[in-house]
Design a protein around this motif. Structure first.
Motif, PDB file in Angstrom:
ATOM      1  N   VAL A  12      58.882  42.050 -37.132  1.00  0.00           N
ATOM      2  CA  VAL A  12      57.510  42.253 -36.476  1.00  0.00           C
ATOM      3  C   VAL A  12      58.387  42.152 -34.495  1.00  0.00           C
ATOM      4  O   VAL A  12      57.191  42.535 -34.131  1.00  0.00           O
ATOM      5  CB  VAL A  12      57.036  40.627 -36.567  1.00  0.00           C
ATOM      6  CG1 VAL A  12      55.927  39.992 -35.593  1.00  0.00           C
ATOM      7  CG2 VAL A  12      56.575  40.339 -38.185  1.00  0.00           C
ATOM      8  N   SER A  13      59.161  41.875 -34.461  1.00  0.00           N
ATOM      9  CA  SER A  13      59.344  41.794 -32.655  1.00  0.00           C
ATOM     10  C   SER A  13      59.196  43.644 -32.521  1.00  0.00           C
ATOM     11  O   SER A  13      59.086  44.355 -31.614  1.00  0.00           O
ATOM     12  CB  SER A  13      59.940  41.398 -32.111  1.00  0.00           C
ATOM     13  OG  SER A  13      60.279  39.775 -32.204  1.00  0.00           O
ATOM     14  N   LEU A  14      60.246  44.031 -33.502  1.00  0.00           N
ATOM     15  CA  LEU A  14      60.082  45.269 -33.467  1.00  0.00           C
ATOM     16  C   LEU A  14      58.979  46.358 -33.062  1.00  0.00           C
ATOM     17  O   LEU A  14      59.011  46.713 -32.324  1.00  0.00           O
ATOM     18  CB  LEU A  14      61.187  46.020 -35.017  1.00  0.00           C
ATOM     19  CG  LEU A  14      61.164  47.741 -34.551  1.00  0.00           C
ATOM     20  CD1 LEU A  14      61.506  48.203 -33.049  1.00  0.00           C
ATOM     21  CD2 LEU A  14      61.952  48.362 -36.149  1.00  0.00           C
ATOM     22  N   LEU A  15      58.144  46.390 -34.293  1.00  0.00           N
ATOM     23  CA  LEU A  15      56.660  46.785 -34.735  1.00  0.00           C
ATOM     24  C   LEU A  15      55.985  46.696 -33.371  1.00  0.00           C
ATOM     25  O   LEU A  15      55.095  47.024 -32.661  1.00  0.00           O
ATOM     26  CB  LEU A  15      56.276  46.367 -35.911  1.00  0.00           C
ATOM     27  CG  LEU A  15      57.050  46.969 -37.211  1.00  0.00           C
ATOM     28  CD1 LEU A  15      55.939  45.786 -38.385  1.00  0.00           C
ATOM     29  CD2 LEU A  15      56.751  47.900 -36.469  1.00  0.00           C
ATOM     30  N   HIS A  16      56.148  45.174 -32.316  1.00  0.00           N
ATOM     31  CA  HIS A  16      55.214  44.500 -31.561  1.00  0.00           C
ATOM     32  C   HIS A  16      55.820  45.422 -30.242  1.00  0.00           C
ATOM     33  O   HIS A  16      54.780  45.873 -29.843  1.00  0.00           O
ATOM     34  CB  HIS A  16      55.214  43.240 -31.258  1.00  0.00           C
ATOM     35  CG  HIS A  16      55.078  42.738 -29.855  1.00  0.00           C
ATOM     36  ND1 HIS A  16      55.617  42.412 -28.626  1.00  0.00           N
ATOM     37  CD2 HIS A  16      53.458  42.864 -29.459  1.00  0.00           C
ATOM     38  CE1 HIS A  16      54.433  41.874 -27.730  1.00  0.00           C
ATOM     39  NE2 HIS A  16      53.838  42.285 -28.018  1.00  0.00           N
ATOM     40  N   ARG A  17      56.774  45.770 -29.685  1.00  0.00           N
ATOM     41  CA  ARG A  17      57.681  46.292 -29.112  1.00  0.00           C
ATOM     42  C   ARG A  17      57.217  48.204 -29.139  1.00  0.00           C
ATOM     43  O   ARG A  17      56.620  48.689 -28.313  1.00  0.00           O
ATOM     44  CB  ARG A  17      59.281  46.383 -28.828  1.00  0.00           C
ATOM     45  CG  ARG A  17      60.183  45.370 -28.362  1.00  0.00           C
ATOM     46  CD  ARG A  17      61.615  45.797 -28.509  1.00  0.00           C
ATOM     47  NE  ARG A  17      62.262  45.841 -29.335  1.00  0.00           N
ATOM     48  CZ  ARG A  17      62.500  45.061 -30.592  1.00  0.00           C
ATOM     49  NH1 ARG A  17      62.311  44.118 -30.006  1.00  0.00           N
ATOM     50  NH2 ARG A  17      63.422  45.867 -31.427  1.00  0.00           N
ATOM     51  N   GLU A  18      57.397  48.714 -30.607  1.00  0.00           N
ATOM     52  CA  GLU A  18      56.620  49.621 -30.509  1.00  0.00           C
ATOM     53  C   GLU A  18      55.113  49.835 -30.300  1.00  0.00           C
ATOM     54  O   GLU A  18      54.690  50.941 -29.997  1.00  0.00           O
ATOM     55  CB  GLU A  18      56.683  50.304 -32.093  1.00  0.00           C
ATOM     56  CG  GLU A  18      58.108  50.816 -32.807  1.00  0.00           C
ATOM     57  CD  GLU A  18      58.705  52.582 -32.177  1.00  0.00           C
ATOM     58  OE1 GLU A  18      58.058  52.616 -31.587  1.00  0.00           O
ATOM     59  OE2 GLU A  18      60.034  51.733 -32.147  1.00  0.00           O
ATOM     60  N   PHE A  19      54.452  49.174 -30.755  1.00  0.00           N
ATOM     61  CA  PHE A  19      52.973  49.262 -30.733  1.00  0.00           C
ATOM     62  C   PHE A  19      52.621  49.266 -28.954  1.00  0.00           C
ATOM     63  O   PHE A  19      51.761  49.776 -28.265  1.00  0.00           O
ATOM     64  CB  PHE A  19      52.022  47.699 -31.630  1.00  0.00           C
ATOM     65  CG  PHE A  19      50.462  48.349 -31.266  1.00  0.00           C
ATOM     66  CD1 PHE A  19      50.113  48.932 -32.033  1.00  0.00           C
ATOM     67  CD2 PHE A  19      50.098  47.006 -30.481  1.00  0.00           C
ATOM     68  CE1 PHE A  19      48.244  49.408 -31.467  1.00  0.00           C
ATOM     69  CE2 PHE A  19      48.534  47.082 -30.666  1.00  0.00           C
ATOM     70  CZ  PHE A  19      48.142  48.901 -31.355  1.00  0.00           C
ATOM     71  N   THR A  20      53.383  48.244 -28.661  1.00  0.00           N
ATOM     72  CA  THR A  20      53.557  48.080 -27.056  1.00  0.00           C
ATOM     73  C   THR A  20      53.696  49.046 -26.091  1.00  0.00           C
ATOM     74  O   THR A  20      53.176  49.380 -25.191  1.00  0.00           O
ATOM     75  CB  THR A  20      54.334  47.303 -26.733  1.00  0.00           C
ATOM     76  OG1 THR A  20      53.223  45.563 -26.787  1.00  0.00           O
ATOM     77  CG2 THR A  20      54.275  46.927 -25.019  1.00  0.00           C
TER      78      THR A  20
END
Length: 216
Positions: A52-60
């Motif tokens: 989830v943290s990776l996807l959050h970074r990618e979306f950011t």
């Protein structure tokens, strides 16, 4: 492969029809890499925190690039997790046949996570059978055909969730790659919003296309 997306501060109730038991979808990328797309019905807590943290970074990073999504300020991790996974979502990862659940703890997510998308009602109440989706591909997915794979999976899952029609509200007219995918998957332009986007990759305001397709 973004296709946007209502105001993230607005929470549209989920459809009255609960998601059925959906099986993960196995397929291949254009380079023949095996990939599994996992339906997520129980929120972000069903996923490893590192994923989830990776996807959050990618979306950011996608928001900060300012070319595909309309938001100007990134969400914090908790808000992203609720927004993206709060109704129904799918995560695409490189398959590892024989190694068990592809969403297990401890995988190298930057290498094996290829993308994600959500499906949710585009309107509330009596119009909640019309759905919307948001798509995100990761750095590991560039130029590998992940957008098409996720688009086909979207068309498989959305009708099973009870949706009858799909609308993408803001597909910016200069997002050629995304438009080509939706055209190949049978979507048509049903509207245009002139000058809708102040995007980082254009000195001029960019039109937004409204793209739709019957799911029945």
């Amino acid at each position: 492969m973004p296709s946007i997306l209502e105001d993230p501060s607005t929470k549209i109730p989920p459809p009255t029809k609960l998601p059925p038991m959906l099986s993960p979808r196995k397929t291949h990328l254009k380079d023949q890499t095996p990939v599994t797309l996992y339906p997520i019905t129980n929120g972000a807590s069903a996923l490893p925190h590192e994923l989830v943290s990776l996807l959050h970074r990618e979306f950011t990073a996608e928001i900060e690039a300012g070319c595909t999504y309309p938001m100007e300020e990134p969400m914090d991790l908790a808000r992203f997790a609720e927004y993206w996974f709060g109704t129904f979502a799918v995560v695409a990862v490189v398959d590892d046949e024989g190694e068990g659940n592809g969403l297990r703890q401890g995988r190298d997510w930057e290498r094996v996570c290829l993308g994600t998308f959500y499906i949710k009602p585009n309107y509330p109440g009596r119009c909640s059978h019309v759905c919307n989706a948001g798509f995100l591909t990761t750095g590991a997915a560039r130029n590998r055909g992940v957008g098409m794979v996720m688009g086909k999976t979207y068309l498989e899952y959305a009708p099973k969730l009870g949706y009858k029609y799909s609308v993408f509200n803001l597909v910016f007219a200069n997002n050629v790659a995304s438009i080509k995918i939706w055209d190949r998957l049978g979507f048509t332009v049903i509207g245009r919003v002139p000058g809708a986007g102040r995007l980082a990759n254009s000195e001029e305001l960019v039109d937004a296309l409204i793209i739709g397709r019957d799911l029945v």
